[in-house]
Design a protein around this motif. Structure first.
Motif, PDB file in Angstrom:
ATOM      1  N   ALA A  58       0.560  -0.897   0.417  1.00 35.16           N
ATOM      2  CA  ALA A  58       0.046  -0.090   0.017  1.00 35.16           C
ATOM      3  C   ALA A  58       0.993   1.271  -0.157  1.00 35.16           C
ATOM      4  CB  ALA A  58      -0.714  -0.037   1.309  1.00 35.16           C
ATOM      5  N   GLU A  59       2.079   1.070   0.668  1.00 36.27           N
ATOM      6  CA  GLU A  59       3.188   2.313   0.757  1.00 36.27           C
ATOM      7  C   GLU A  59       4.745   1.820   0.702  1.00 36.27           C
ATOM      8  OE1 GLU A  59       2.414   4.614   4.281  1.00 36.27           O
ATOM      9  OE2 GLU A  59      -0.013   4.650   4.316  1.00 36.27           O
ATOM     10  N   PRO A  60       4.945   1.716  -0.912  1.00 32.45           N
ATOM     11  CA  PRO A  60       6.070   1.513  -1.355  1.00 32.45           C
ATOM     12  C   PRO A  60       7.286   2.716  -0.889  1.00 32.45           C
ATOM     13  CG  PRO A  60       4.724   0.726  -3.211  1.00 32.45           C
ATOM     14  CD  PRO A  60       3.862   1.931  -1.957  1.00 32.45           C
ATOM     15  N   LEU A  61       7.781   2.738   0.134  1.00 28.53           N
ATOM     16  CA  LEU A  61       9.287   3.043   0.301  1.00 28.53           C
ATOM     17  C   LEU A  61      10.558   3.500  -0.762  1.00 28.53           C
ATOM     18  CD1 LEU A  61       9.891   1.814   3.807  1.00 28.53           C
ATOM     19  CD2 LEU A  61       8.202   3.807   3.148  1.00 28.53           C
ATOM     20  N   ALA A  62      11.000   4.210  -0.806  1.00 25.99           N
ATOM     21  CA  ALA A  62      12.953   4.481  -1.807  1.00 25.99           C
ATOM     22  C   ALA A  62      13.598   4.595  -0.004  1.00 25.99           C
ATOM     23  CB  ALA A  62      12.313   6.122  -2.182  1.00 25.99           C
ATOM     24  N   VAL A  63      13.734   3.592  -0.491  1.00 29.61           N
ATOM     25  CA  VAL A  63      14.726   3.484   1.085  1.00 29.61           C
ATOM     26  C   VAL A  63      16.341   2.691   1.319  1.00 29.61           C
ATOM     27  CG1 VAL A  63      13.621   1.007   1.736  1.00 29.61           C
ATOM     28  CG2 VAL A  63      14.930   2.774   3.502  1.00 29.61           C
ATOM     29  N   ASP A  64      17.197   2.791   1.040  1.00 30.59           N
ATOM     30  CA  ASP A  64      18.614   1.506   1.298  1.00 30.59           C
ATOM     31  C   ASP A  64      19.428   1.862  -0.329  1.00 30.59           C
ATOM     32  OD1 ASP A  64      18.689   1.468   4.231  1.00 30.59           O
ATOM     33  OD2 ASP A  64      17.377  -0.351   4.450  1.00 30.59           O
ATOM     34  N   GLY A  65      18.683   3.164  -0.795  1.00 30.60           N
ATOM     35  CA  GLY A  65      19.684   2.926  -2.276  1.00 30.60           C
ATOM     36  C   GLY A  65      19.209   2.190  -3.258  1.00 30.60           C
ATOM     37  N   LEU A  66      17.396   1.687  -2.316  1.00 30.28           N
ATOM     38  CA  LEU A  66      16.398   1.257  -3.426  1.00 30.28           C
ATOM     39  C   LEU A  66      15.304   2.192  -3.445  1.00 30.28           C
ATOM     40  CD1 LEU A  66      16.304  -1.761  -1.739  1.00 30.28           C
ATOM     41  CD2 LEU A  66      17.220  -2.226  -3.369  1.00 30.28           C
ATOM     42  N   ALA A  67      15.046   1.462  -5.441  1.00 27.26           N
ATOM     43  CA  ALA A  67      14.345   3.422  -5.734  1.00 27.26           C
ATOM     44  C   ALA A  67      12.710   2.625  -5.446  1.00 27.26           C
ATOM     45  CB  ALA A  67      14.721   2.777  -7.030  1.00 27.26           C
ATOM     46  N   ALA A  68      12.674   1.290  -4.926  1.00 24.45           N
ATOM     47  CA  ALA A  68      11.090   1.797  -4.168  1.00 24.45           C
ATOM     48  C   ALA A  68      11.198  -0.178  -3.865  1.00 24.45           C
ATOM     49  CB  ALA A  68      10.314   0.850  -5.259  1.00 24.45           C
ATOM     50  N   ASP A  69      10.562  -0.481  -1.895  1.00 23.84           N
ATOM     51  CA  ASP A  69      10.307  -1.412  -1.431  1.00 23.84           C
ATOM     52  C   ASP A  69       9.279  -1.703  -0.788  1.00 23.84           C
ATOM     53  OD1 ASP A  69      11.565  -4.143  -0.566  1.00 23.84           O
ATOM     54  OD2 ASP A  69      13.014  -3.192   0.931  1.00 23.84           O
ATOM     55  N   ALA A  70       9.167  -2.201  -0.111  1.00 20.81           N
ATOM     56  CA  ALA A  70       7.729  -2.937   0.715  1.00 20.81           C
ATOM     57  C   ALA A  70       7.952  -2.709   1.240  1.00 20.81           C
ATOM     58  CB  ALA A  70       7.084  -4.181   0.607  1.00 20.81           C
ATOM     59  N   CYS A  71       7.145  -1.610   2.047  1.00 23.12           N
ATOM     60  CA  CYS A  71       6.744  -0.809   3.709  1.00 23.12           C
ATOM     61  C   CYS A  71       7.177  -2.502   4.447  1.00 23.12           C
ATOM     62  CB  CYS A  71       6.086  -0.591   3.921  1.00 23.12           C
ATOM     63  SG  CYS A  71       3.953  -1.301   4.170  1.00 23.12           S
ATOM     64  N   GLY A  72       6.954  -2.940   4.278  1.00 21.27           N
ATOM     65  CA  GLY A  72       6.657  -4.783   5.274  1.00 21.27           C
ATOM     66  C   GLY A  72       6.073  -4.294   6.819  1.00 21.27           C
ATOM     67  N   ALA A  73       4.764  -3.656   6.411  1.00 24.49           N
ATOM     68  CA  ALA A  73       3.736  -2.617   7.565  1.00 24.49           C
ATOM     69  C   ALA A  73       2.821  -2.795   7.212  1.00 24.49           C
ATOM     70  CB  ALA A  73       4.492  -1.833   8.457  1.00 24.49           C
ATOM     71  N   CYS A  74       2.216  -2.461   6.102  1.00 22.88           N
ATOM     72  CA  CYS A  74       0.521  -2.486   5.179  1.00 22.88           C
ATOM     73  C   CYS A  74       0.348  -3.999   5.744  1.00 22.88           C
ATOM     74  CB  CYS A  74       1.108  -1.335   4.228  1.00 22.88           C
ATOM     75  SG  CYS A  74       1.448  -2.966   2.891  1.00 22.88           S
ATOM     76  N   GLU A  75      -1.222  -4.307   5.359  1.00 20.56           N
ATOM     77  CA  GLU A  75      -1.801  -6.126   5.860  1.00 20.56           C
ATOM     78  C   GLU A  75      -0.854  -6.219   4.755  1.00 20.56           C
ATOM     79  OE1 GLU A  75      -6.885  -7.311   5.734  1.00 20.56           O
ATOM     80  OE2 GLU A  75      -6.158  -5.029   5.119  1.00 20.56           O
ATOM     81  N   SER A  76      -1.588  -5.639   3.971  1.00 19.98           N
ATOM     82  CA  SER A  76      -0.563  -6.920   2.387  1.00 19.98           C
ATOM     83  C   SER A  76       0.296  -7.439   2.792  1.00 19.98           C
ATOM     84  CB  SER A  76      -0.555  -5.974   1.477  1.00 19.98           C
ATOM     85  OG  SER A  76      -1.921  -5.670   0.837  1.00 19.98           O
ATOM     86  N   CYS A  77       1.591  -6.326   2.832  1.00 19.37           N
ATOM     87  CA  CYS A  77       3.001  -7.231   3.709  1.00 19.37           C
ATOM     88  C   CYS A  77       2.315  -8.389   4.585  1.00 19.37           C
ATOM     89  CB  CYS A  77       3.676  -5.535   3.895  1.00 19.37           C
ATOM     90  SG  CYS A  77       4.358  -5.065   2.345  1.00 19.37           S
ATOM     91  N   LEU A  78       1.951  -8.028   5.035  1.00 22.90           N
ATOM     92  CA  LEU A  78       2.029  -8.546   6.765  1.00 22.90           C
ATOM     93  C   LEU A  78       1.743  -9.842   6.300  1.00 22.90           C
ATOM     94  CD1 LEU A  78       0.721  -6.547   9.595  1.00 22.90           C
ATOM     95  CD2 LEU A  78       3.339  -7.193   9.128  1.00 22.90           C
TER      96      LEU A  78
END
Length: 435
Positions: A58-78
């Motif tokens: 639901a809310e992809p992140l740009a983090v740790d040098g990656l253009a996009a990554d899963a947030c790991g916390a939304c319902e879909s990721c869980l």
């Protein structure tokens, strides 16, 4: 029970893969079919789940040098982390193969619209277990699937996939990390000493997933007992491992639970089996001369021990089958029986494959030292002195011939040549005896 976040930043030693998939997502270039190709325990399935999480997040992140990554916390990721997302399906072999009826069910599922996510995602693990009929059926699905469907095929190598399927796939290659990278990762992640990190890497035969599993368990002590005793220890550990599995199956509440448990790693008896096999291979190569009768006696004992282990494990399923017969029709029971037999026979075959892999890694390390390579490149760094000793005795031509012999023997096993003959001939030639 807590569940680890499924995302690229939690992957180990696969930065190139993470960047490739993250970049594709950020540019909106999502292929319909991906082939994740690489050896076992290189993170192919965790990467497939991390990519699925990114696609559904639901809310992809740009983090740790990656253009996009899963947030790991939304319902879909869980839900993906818990293997419970309704729009992400992992298809595994029914027994040894992925069968035609499984692919037909996949075809029906692919015709639907996503329930909660943006995509319908199907992960076939491993796709090189598709038989000819199921592979042809999959090709038809790939040709007709709607644009919101994504397939991720996991395989050891591209050559194992039907060429017409391969031509429709975006290939993501998984490189095997160098032993030095695995040792450094283990030392950092689990605060292991350099010695224990080397032991885990060595016993895991250079496979990151296996090494991680070992690092989470108690490390076994490895004794230098010699060929006279090491082969007995190895055979006895196979028997002990079988008994542990029997206890696991006997303690299951149902047939379904027993099959689920069979797919899980059992750390408490995994390490001793690998340690005893490693010690046997060491003793075999370090022996000055083999008794003439040893190859045939050991080969027969090994196959007999594996066959006995499979029969004993099958017997432990009998009470569960008796209960299952009350709930399922005869046709279902027959299919389950076939699946369990295939699973157990696959375990037996895996033991032979890994014995040859262990020998191959010993010879490869010895060849590296004989060719003057840096010792940090060794897989069996914890056995450096043994490898130096072997390199001083065997010349480069002989070592290359030995590697070719082990690889040829592995090929014969894959072609279902009688295992006892393959092992007997291999050990005979290793011992310098005439086959």
């Amino acid at each position: 029970m807590s569940t680890s976040k499924v995302c690229f930043r939690n992957l180990l030693l696969q930065d190139t893969v993470a960047r490739q998939l993250s970049h594709s997502f950020s540019r909106g270039r999502i292929a319909q079919t991906y082939l994740f190709a690489g050896s076992e325990s290189t993170g192919r399935l965790p990467s497939a789940k991390a990519f699925a999480a990114l696609l559904q997040c639901a809310e992809p992140l740009a983090v740790d040098g990656l253009a996009a990554d899963a947030c790991g916390a939304c319902e879909s990721c869980l839900r993906i982390a818990a293997d419970s997302h309704p729009d992400v399906t992992i298809v595994r072999p029914d027994g040894y193969e992925i069968r035609i009826d499984q692919v037909r069910a996949l075809q029906d599922a692919a015709a639907l619209k996503p329930g909660t996510g943006r995509w319908l995602i199907f992960i076939l693990d491993p796709a090189d277990r598709l038989n000819q009929s199921s592979a042809n059926s999959l090709l038809k699905i790939l040709e007709e699937a709607p644009s919101h469907v994504v397939f991720i095929l996991i395989a050891r190598e591209t050559g194992a996939i039907l060429p017409t399927v391969l031509s429709r796939s975006e290939i993501v290659r998984f490189a095997s990390p160098a032993p030095s990278e695995i040792r450094a990762t283990l030392a950092e992640k689990y605060s292991l000493s350099a010695e224990n990190a080397a032991i885990c890497c060595s016993l895991g035969e250079g496979r990151l997933g296996h090494a991680l599993l070992l690092a989470e368990s108690a490390l076994p002590e490895i004794s230098n007992s010699g060929l006279k005793y090491s082969h007995i220890d190895y055979l006895n550990t196979i028997k002990t491992t079988s008994r542990h599995w029997q206890e696991v199956f006997a303690g299951a509440a149902s047939l379904e639970e027993a099959m689920r448990l069979a797919a899980l790693p059992c750390r408490e008896f995994y390490a001793p089996l690998l340690a005893s096999r490693k010690e046997f291979c060491r003793s075999l190569l370090m022996s000055a001369a083999l008794p003439v009768s040893f190859p045939i006696i050991f080969a027969d004992m090994l196959i007999d021990r594996l066959d006995s282990a499979v029969r004993a494990m099958q017997k432990s399923f009998e009470p569960l089958f008796a209960e299952a017969k009350k709930a399922y029709p005869a046709a279902v029971i027959k299919d389950l029986d076939g699946a369990i037999s295939s699973m157990l026979n696959s375990w037996s075959g895996q033991q032979l494959e890994e014995l040859l892999l262990c020998l191959l890694n010993w010879y490869s390390d010895t060849l590296k030292i004989a060719c003057g390579a840096d010792e940090t490149l060794l897989l069996n760094l914890d056995r450096k002195e043994d490898i130096i000793t072997l390199a001083a005795v065997d010349d480069i031509a002989l070592l290359r011939a030995r590697i070719e012999l082990v690889e040829k023997s592995a090929g014969l096993l894959r072609r279902h040549v009688q295992p006892a003959l393959v092992i007997e001939n291999l050990i005979t030639q290793i011992g310098g005896l005439e086959p």
